[in-house]
Design a protein around this motif. Structure first.
Motif, PDB file in Angstrom:
ATOM      1  N   ALA A  98       0.824  -1.207   0.000  1.00 12.03           N
ATOM      2  CA  ALA A  98       0.000   0.000   0.000  1.00 12.03           C
ATOM      3  C   ALA A  98       0.857   1.255   0.000  1.00 12.03           C
ATOM      4  O   ALA A  98       0.437   2.304  -0.469  1.00 12.03           O
ATOM      5  N   GLU A  99       2.074   1.144   0.544  1.00 13.94           N
ATOM      6  CA  GLU A  99       2.948   2.310   0.590  1.00 13.94           C
ATOM      7  C   GLU A  99       4.141   2.085  -0.335  1.00 13.94           C
ATOM      8  O   GLU A  99       3.968   1.851  -1.520  1.00 13.94           O
ATOM      9  N   ALA A 100       5.344   2.157   0.195  1.00 15.02           N
ATOM     10  CA  ALA A 100       6.531   2.064  -0.650  1.00 15.02           C
ATOM     11  C   ALA A 100       6.697   0.665  -1.226  1.00 15.02           C
ATOM     12  O   ALA A 100       6.331  -0.330  -0.612  1.00 15.02           O
ATOM     13  N   ALA A 101       7.243   0.611  -2.425  1.00 14.92           N
ATOM     14  CA  ALA A 101       7.554  -0.667  -3.064  1.00 14.92           C
ATOM     15  C   ALA A 101       8.948  -0.566  -3.657  1.00 14.92           C
ATOM     16  O   ALA A 101       9.392   0.505  -4.058  1.00 14.92           O
ATOM     17  N   THR A 102       9.657  -1.681  -3.692  1.00 13.99           N
ATOM     18  CA  THR A 102      10.968  -1.673  -4.318  1.00 13.99           C
ATOM     19  C   THR A 102      10.810  -1.706  -5.831  1.00 13.99           C
ATOM     20  O   THR A 102       9.751  -2.064  -6.361  1.00 13.99           O
ATOM     21  N   SER A 103      11.871  -1.365  -6.520  1.00  8.33           N
ATOM     22  CA  SER A 103      11.819  -1.417  -7.984  1.00  8.33           C
ATOM     23  C   SER A 103      11.542  -2.832  -8.477  1.00  8.33           C
ATOM     24  O   SER A 103      10.842  -3.026  -9.471  1.00  8.33           O
ATOM     25  N   ALA A 104      12.082  -3.813  -7.772  1.00 10.05           N
ATOM     26  CA  ALA A 104      11.841  -5.202  -8.174  1.00 10.05           C
ATOM     27  C   ALA A 104      10.357  -5.548  -8.071  1.00 10.05           C
ATOM     28  O   ALA A 104       9.805  -6.246  -8.931  1.00 10.05           O
ATOM     29  N   GLU A 105       9.692  -5.063  -7.018  1.00 12.53           N
ATOM     30  CA  GLU A 105       8.258  -5.317  -6.854  1.00 12.53           C
ATOM     31  C   GLU A 105       7.451  -4.595  -7.930  1.00 12.53           C
ATOM     32  O   GLU A 105       6.474  -5.138  -8.461  1.00 12.53           O
ATOM     33  N   TRP A 106       7.850  -3.369  -8.239  1.00 12.44           N
ATOM     34  CA  TRP A 106       7.205  -2.674  -9.353  1.00 12.44           C
ATOM     35  C   TRP A 106       7.381  -3.488 -10.638  1.00 12.44           C
ATOM     36  O   TRP A 106       6.466  -3.598 -11.454  1.00 12.44           O
ATOM     37  N   GLY A 107       8.581  -4.022 -10.817  1.00 14.19           N
ATOM     38  CA  GLY A 107       8.877  -4.763 -12.028  1.00 14.19           C
ATOM     39  C   GLY A 107       8.012  -5.995 -12.203  1.00 14.19           C
ATOM     40  O   GLY A 107       7.629  -6.341 -13.323  1.00 14.19           O
ATOM     41  N   GLU A 108       7.693  -6.652 -11.106  1.00 14.92           N
ATOM     42  CA  GLU A 108       6.820  -7.818 -11.184  1.00 14.92           C
ATOM     43  C   GLU A 108       5.409  -7.427 -11.576  1.00 14.92           C
ATOM     44  O   GLU A 108       4.730  -8.155 -12.319  1.00 14.92           O
ATOM     45  N   ALA A 109       4.960  -6.270 -11.092  1.00 16.22           N
ATOM     46  CA  ALA A 109       3.598  -5.830 -11.399  1.00 16.22           C
ATOM     47  C   ALA A 109       3.489  -5.205 -12.788  1.00 16.22           C
ATOM     48  O   ALA A 109       2.459  -5.325 -13.446  1.00 16.22           O
ATOM     49  N   TYR A 110       4.553  -4.551 -13.231  1.00 11.51           N
ATOM     50  CA  TYR A 110       4.531  -3.839 -14.519  1.00 11.51           C
ATOM     51  C   TYR A 110       5.764  -4.216 -15.333  1.00 11.51           C
ATOM     52  O   TYR A 110       6.679  -3.417 -15.507  1.00 11.51           O
ATOM     53  N   PRO A 111       5.814  -5.441 -15.821  1.00 14.25           N
ATOM     54  CA  PRO A 111       7.034  -5.939 -16.468  1.00 14.25           C
ATOM     55  C   PRO A 111       7.425  -5.193 -17.737  1.00 14.25           C
ATOM     56  O   PRO A 111       8.608  -5.009 -17.997  1.00 14.25           O
ATOM     57  N   LEU A 112       6.456  -4.773 -18.531  1.00 15.73           N
ATOM     58  CA  LEU A 112       6.809  -4.085 -19.777  1.00 15.73           C
ATOM     59  C   LEU A 112       7.427  -2.726 -19.500  1.00 15.73           C
ATOM     60  O   LEU A 112       8.424  -2.340 -20.116  1.00 15.73           O
ATOM     61  N   GLN A 113       6.829  -1.980 -18.575  1.00 18.58           N
ATOM     62  CA  GLN A 113       7.389  -0.682 -18.212  1.00 18.58           C
ATOM     63  C   GLN A 113       8.773  -0.846 -17.588  1.00 18.58           C
ATOM     64  O   GLN A 113       9.715  -0.113 -17.902  1.00 18.58           O
ATOM     65  N   TYR A 114       8.850  -1.820 -16.691  1.00 20.34           N
ATOM     66  CA  TYR A 114      10.109  -2.031 -15.974  1.00 20.34           C
ATOM     67  C   TYR A 114      11.221  -2.446 -16.929  1.00 20.34           C
ATOM     68  O   TYR A 114      12.348  -1.938 -16.861  1.00 20.34           O
ATOM     69  N   ALA A 115      10.905  -3.367 -17.824  1.00 24.92           N
ATOM     70  CA  ALA A 115      11.919  -3.839 -18.772  1.00 24.92           C
ATOM     71  C   ALA A 115      12.398  -2.708 -19.671  1.00 24.92           C
ATOM     72  O   ALA A 115      13.590  -2.599 -19.969  1.00 24.92           O
ATOM     73  N   SER A 116      11.475  -1.847 -20.103  1.00 23.18           N
ATOM     74  CA  SER A 116      11.886  -0.741 -20.965  1.00 23.18           C
ATOM     75  C   SER A 116      12.697   0.287 -20.193  1.00 23.18           C
ATOM     76  O   SER A 116      13.613   0.908 -20.737  1.00 23.18           O
ATOM     77  N   ALA A 117      12.394   0.476 -18.901  1.00 24.85           N
ATOM     78  CA  ALA A 117      13.182   1.390 -18.079  1.00 24.85           C
ATOM     79  C   ALA A 117      14.592   0.858 -17.889  1.00 24.85           C
ATOM     80  O   ALA A 117      15.573   1.593 -17.998  1.00 24.85           O
ATOM     81  N   LYS A 118      14.708  -0.438 -17.621  1.00 27.55           N
ATOM     82  CA  LYS A 118      16.026  -1.029 -17.429  1.00 27.55           C
ATOM     83  C   LYS A 118      16.845  -0.983 -18.712  1.00 27.55           C
ATOM     84  O   LYS A 118      18.073  -0.999 -18.674  1.00 27.55           O
ATOM     85  N   ALA A 119      16.145  -0.907 -19.839  1.00 21.61           N
ATOM     86  CA  ALA A 119      16.854  -0.830 -21.115  1.00 21.61           C
ATOM     87  C   ALA A 119      17.426   0.558 -21.349  1.00 21.61           C
ATOM     88  O   ALA A 119      18.024   0.816 -22.377  1.00 21.61           O
ATOM     89  N   SER A 120      17.233   1.461 -20.377  1.00 25.91           N
ATOM     90  CA  SER A 120      17.654   2.836 -20.596  1.00 25.91           C
ATOM     91  C   SER A 120      19.147   3.049 -20.419  1.00 25.91           C
ATOM     92  O   SER A 120      19.614   4.166 -20.369  1.00 25.91           O
ATOM     93  N   VAL A 121      19.906   1.951 -20.277  1.00 29.79           N
ATOM     94  CA  VAL A 121      21.353   2.068 -20.391  1.00 29.79           C
ATOM     95  C   VAL A 121      21.684   1.895 -21.866  1.00 29.79           C
ATOM     96  O   VAL A 121      21.677   0.787 -22.394  1.00 29.79           O
ATOM     97  N   ASN A 122      21.893   3.003 -22.542  1.00 29.74           N
ATOM     98  CA  ASN A 122      22.111   2.971 -23.983  1.00 29.74           C
ATOM     99  C   ASN A 122      23.604   3.008 -24.282  1.00 29.74           C
ATOM    100  O   ASN A 122      24.327   3.846 -23.757  1.00 29.74           O
ATOM    101  N   GLU A 123      24.046   2.110 -25.130  1.00 25.85           N
ATOM    102  CA  GLU A 123      25.450   2.073 -25.486  1.00 25.85           C
ATOM    103  C   GLU A 123      25.705   3.018 -26.647  1.00 25.85           C
ATOM    104  O   GLU A 123      25.138   2.877 -27.725  1.00 25.85           O
TER     105      GLU A 123
END
Length: 434
Positions: A23-48
């Motif tokens: 209900a309150e704070a969540a870790t990024s990993a927990e967000w990632g489980e709930a919103y995998p597409l958003q999380y995966a695209s955010a993690k892809a933000s390390v651009n070479e």
């Protein structure tokens, strides 16, 4: 167009924020489980780019341990790179298989002790800083990193909570940065939330004023937008507040404008059409595998590198006769090249004027009134150039590889005006010291 995160159900993954996140704070990993597409695209933000990782998640590898640097001059440094093109960081190594930076066992304590990075740097990099501010107050800004802070924050750099404060309602988003809210003195409320959420990091005052904050009194005293949010107004506040410094050799005030994105964008053509940073940098995208639509969170990438973003550009720019995404890229790249040509002229003239100022200061060959006017022109021109570039470190000590005219898209009229004004100031100042 929808902003922020689509809900989990729209992804077709059967999850929902209310049922799967605290209900309150969540870790990024927990967000990632709930919103995998958003999380995966955010993690892809390390651009070479050029063999080096950039982007929001690239922040982790660059600032969580002392950086090994190689000197490029008395006033400038560049990050040293390994043979593989990665940044050299004591206490960390890059694991190519996982694509992650890994702490070397037994070296974290030593690395933390050696670093001079302040906790306050994370006010706009991690929502975790808010917890430290709540318990320590403004003193949290001045403290250097300790092992506890690193261990609590290392997985939460550019975390979901930095923009989404309520895990149960991720479609709502806004800035949570304490410094931006306090320093702006309410001005940020006039920005659209889609600008404000990015503007909490991408603003001029944050990086420069942050090092001055040691108490609540400091947070209350500084108001860098008190004269307005344009380049001249903020420069005046910078100088009056003692944020700018005097270069001893030339006698000129040295003021650099870093990350003026939210300021530049206000009043631009794009902003007047109702667009925000989120619209172009976090465009709605369809996942090829699932067919689900979601908000792409790779905000570090350029819209020119994102086909969905380019298609969105064409909804308006087709009226200008631009019929394809390839033509869109060509048009923007051409405009950036024009801007960079103007900026390059400014940097050459800044270097020439700087040399003249150093000589005049050391010899006393000019009257103080003429010299003061030339110094003032240098200060303004350097500020205009860094404002237009959107980066610190241009001008005399700049690294040429960072200059590409990329910021011109945010407001071409303002960028051109600033660079033309800088060129005029420098021509007049150089002439006066001839």
């Amino acid at each position: 167009m929808l902003f922020g995160c689509a809900n989990a159900a729209s992804q077709g993954d059967g999850g929902s924020a209310e049922s799967s996140l605290p209900a309150e704070a969540a870790t990024s990993a927990e967000w990632g489980e709930a919103y995998p597409l958003q999380y995966a695209s955010a993690k892809a933000s390390v651009n070479e780019r050029d063999g080096v990782n950039h982007g929001h998640y690239g922040i982790t590898e660059r600032i969580f341990a002392p950086l090994a640097r190689e000197s490029t001059g008395a006033t400038s440094t560049n990050l040293a790179k390994t043979d593989d093109g990665y940044y050299m960081i004591s206490g960390f190594h890059y694991d190519a298989d996982s694509g992650q930076w890994v702490i070397d066992e037994g070296e974290l304590s030593m690395a933390v002790q050696e670093t001079r990075v302040r906790q306050g740097c994370f006010d706009c990099k991690s929502s975790v800083f808010g917890d430290y501010y709540e318990s320590e107050g403004a003193e949290a800004y001045a403290k250097t990193l300790d092992e506890e802070f690193v261990s609590q924050t290392i997985d939460e750099v550019w975390d979901c909570g930095l923009c989404h404060s309520d895990p149960s309602n991720p479609s709502e988003y806004d800035s949570v940065g304490i410094l931006f809210e306090r320093l702006s003195g309410g001005v940020q409320e006039s920005f659209d939330e889609g600008d404000r959420v990015c503007g909490q990091c991408h603003n001029v005052p944050g990086g420069s004023y942050r090092a001055k904050i040691t108490s609540e009194a400091d947070l209350d005293a500084y108001r860098p937008y008190r004269y307005g949010i344009d380049a001249d107004a903020v420069l005046q506040a910078f100088i009056e507040d003692g944020i700018a410094t005097v270069d001893e050799a030339s006698g000129a005030i040295s003021a650099s404008a870093s990350h003026p994105d939210v300021e530049i964008f206000q009043g631009s053509n794009h902003e007047s059409l109702g667009l925000t940073c989120v619209d172009c940098h976090m465009v709605e995208t369809t996942d090829e595998e699932s067919g689900q639509t979601y908000t792409n969170h790779n905000a570090s990438s350029s819209p020119l590198e994102n086909e969905a973003a380019l298609e969105y550009c064409l909804t308006c720019h087709k009226d200008q006769g631009i019929e394809s995404t390839e033509a869109m890229v060509e048009m923007v790249r051409g405009r950036q090249a024009e801007s960079e040509q103007l900026a390059s002229q400014v940097r050459d003239k800044l270097a020439a004027l700087y040399d003249k100022l150093v000589e005049a200061t050391s010899t006393g060959a000019y009257d103080e009134q003429a010299l003061a006017a030339a110094r003032d022109s240098y200060t303004k021109a350097y500020w205009y150039d860094t404002w237009a570039e959107g980066k610190v470190g241009v001008g005399v000590t700049g690294d040429a590889e960072v200059h590409d005219g990329g910021k011109v898209v945010h407001d071409p009229r303002e960028i051109d005006d600033l660079l033309n004004r800088a060129n005029t100031l420098l021509d007049e100042a150089i002439g006066s010291l001839a």
